[in-house]
Design an enzyme around this catalytic site. Structure first.
Site, PDB file in Angstrom:
ATOM      1  N   ASN A 128      -5.252  -1.789  11.415  1.00  0.00           N
ATOM      2  CA  ASN A 128      -5.805  -0.794  10.487  1.00  0.00           C
ATOM      3  C   ASN A 128      -6.556  -1.517   9.383  1.00  0.00           C
ATOM      4  O   ASN A 128      -6.153  -2.609   8.966  1.00  0.00           O
ATOM      5  CB  ASN A 128      -4.638   0.002   9.873  1.00  0.00           C
ATOM      6  N   HIS A 130      -7.775  -1.111   5.416  1.00  0.00           N
ATOM      7  CA  HIS A 130      -7.404  -0.327   4.236  1.00  0.00           C
ATOM      8  C   HIS A 130      -8.149  -0.877   3.015  1.00  0.00           C
ATOM      9  O   HIS A 130      -8.211  -2.095   2.829  1.00  0.00           O
ATOM     10  CB  HIS A 130      -5.885  -0.404   4.026  1.00  0.00           C
ATOM     11  N   SER A 157      -8.029  -4.991   3.200  1.00  0.00           N
ATOM     12  CA  SER A 157      -7.049  -5.689   4.044  1.00  0.00           C
ATOM     13  C   SER A 157      -7.119  -5.157   5.466  1.00  0.00           C
ATOM     14  O   SER A 157      -7.318  -3.958   5.670  1.00  0.00           O
ATOM     15  CB  SER A 157      -5.620  -5.416   3.538  1.00  0.00           C
ATOM     16  N   ASP A 166       0.642   1.915   5.850  1.00  0.00           N
ATOM     17  CA  ASP A 166      -0.091   0.765   5.317  1.00  0.00           C
ATOM     18  C   ASP A 166       0.774  -0.481   5.181  1.00  0.00           C
ATOM     19  O   ASP A 166       0.676  -1.229   4.198  1.00  0.00           O
ATOM     20  CB  ASP A 166      -0.776   1.130   3.988  1.00  0.00           C
TER      21      ASP A 166
HETATM   22  C1  GAR Z   1     -12.955   2.369   4.837  1.00  0.00           C
HETATM   23  O1  GAR Z   1     -13.184   1.989   3.514  1.00  0.00           O
HETATM   24  C2  GAR Z   1     -11.498   2.166   5.193  1.00  0.00           C
HETATM   25  O2  GAR Z   1     -10.917   1.080   4.555  1.00  0.00           O
HETATM   26  C3  GAR Z   1     -10.892   3.455   4.718  1.00  0.00           C
HETATM   27  O3  GAR Z   1     -11.821   4.439   5.087  1.00  0.00           O
HETATM   28  C4  GAR Z   1     -13.135   3.880   4.980  1.00  0.00           C
HETATM   29  C5  GAR Z   1     -13.913   4.245   6.218  1.00  0.00           C
HETATM   30  O4  GAR Z   1     -15.252   3.896   6.069  1.00  0.00           O
HETATM   31  N1  GAR Z   1      -9.620   3.677   5.330  1.00  0.00           N
HETATM   32  C6  GAR Z   1      -8.602   4.228   4.698  1.00  0.00           C
HETATM   33  O5  GAR Z   1      -8.649   4.604   3.539  1.00  0.00           O
HETATM   34  C7  GAR Z   1      -7.334   4.370   5.523  1.00  0.00           C
HETATM   35  N2  GAR Z   1      -6.214   4.619   4.699  1.00  0.00           N
HETATM   36  P1  GAR Z   1     -16.250   4.068   7.296  1.00  0.00           P
HETATM   37  O6  GAR Z   1     -15.986   5.444   7.876  1.00  0.00           O
HETATM   38  O7  GAR Z   1     -17.614   3.973   6.709  1.00  0.00           O
HETATM   39  O8  GAR Z   1     -15.961   2.986   8.302  1.00  0.00           O
END
Ligand code: GAR
Length: 218
Positions: A128, A130, A157, A166
């Site tokens: 994952n 985060h 991370s 997480d």
């Molecule tokens: C990313 O920043 C990722 O870290 C976050 O969603 C975004 C997706 O961006 N994930 C979380 O918050 C999970 N808890 P993207 O759709 O442009 O790849």
């Protein structure tokens, strides 16, 4: 990579591992899909030996879906609203992944908390990304949490997924200073730039470990 701000990535991984045959991955995404796009681009340019077998999204309006369609990547929309309960929703995802001969499950902007049953179905085979320096600021709105906290440093991370939200052993992290000029948009932009660096390399590292019989760190 944008050089207009200083950052630190650890561990340093300069090259992708070679996978022959290509590493078979499934992407779970709920949103825009910029991380997914980075993986598509690397795969299409033959810089990274991954085979993106499938995108699973829980959001029929998500940008990631358009990206899959544009790149002719198979996709499946699996939405909670189509199932009587969360267990059936998760079962559909588990069955779909199992049918697709997948080596690694990549949560790339997956905004649903999954049960232990789901995580254990792919034990040591799910990673994952985060948008915080875990274990700080788990859960939703991690960037906002860091700002509210008055954090001076933040980042992103990638970790193996454990049942607790997480959590799980870290694969890579990237960090940078939050300046007085920063706001949620500028921080989010920097985090995305860094995510596009560390997610592919973390997949490479996780794939290497899995192909070599990874059984977790405990
Ligand atoms: C990313 O920043 C990722 O870290 C976050 O969603 C975004 C997706 O961006 N994930 C979380 O918050 C999970 N808890 P993207 O759709 O442009 O790849």
């Amino acid at each position: 990579m944008d050089q207009s701000f200083n950052y630190l990535i650890s561990p340093e991984i300069s090259k992708f591992r070679n996978f022959s045959p290509k590493l078979k991955i499934v992407i779970l995404a709920s949103g825009e899909g910029s991380n997914f796009q980075k993986l598509i681009d690397l795969s299409n340019s033959n810089k990274f030996d991954i085979d993106i077998k499938l995108l699973i999204t829980n959001n029929s309006e998500a940008g990631c879906l358009l990206r899959a369609k544009k790149s002719n990547i198979s996709y499946k929309i699996i939405q909670t609203s189509d199932y009587d309960n969360k267990e059936y929703f998760e079962d559909e995802i588990i069955n779909t992944i199992k049918k697709n001969d997948i080596e690694l499950v990549v949560m790339a902007g997956w905004m649903k908390i999954m049960s232990s049953k789901f995580v254990n179905a792919f034990k040591n085979k799910i990673i994952n990304i985060h948008p915080s320096l875990l274990p700080s600021f788990k859960g939703n709105k991690a960037i906002k949490q860091a700002i509210t906290n008055g954090s001076k440093i933040t980042g992103c991370s990638v970790h193996f997924v454990e049942p607790e939200v997480d959590s799980g052993s870290l694969i890579m992290q990237a960090a940078f200073s939050i300046s007085d000029q920063d706001n949620i948009d500028s921080i989010s932009k920097k985090i995305h730039l860094l995510e596009h660096e560390i997610l592919p390399k973390s997949i490479s590292q996780a794939g290497y470990l899995i192909r070599n019989g990874f059984k977790g760190n405990d």
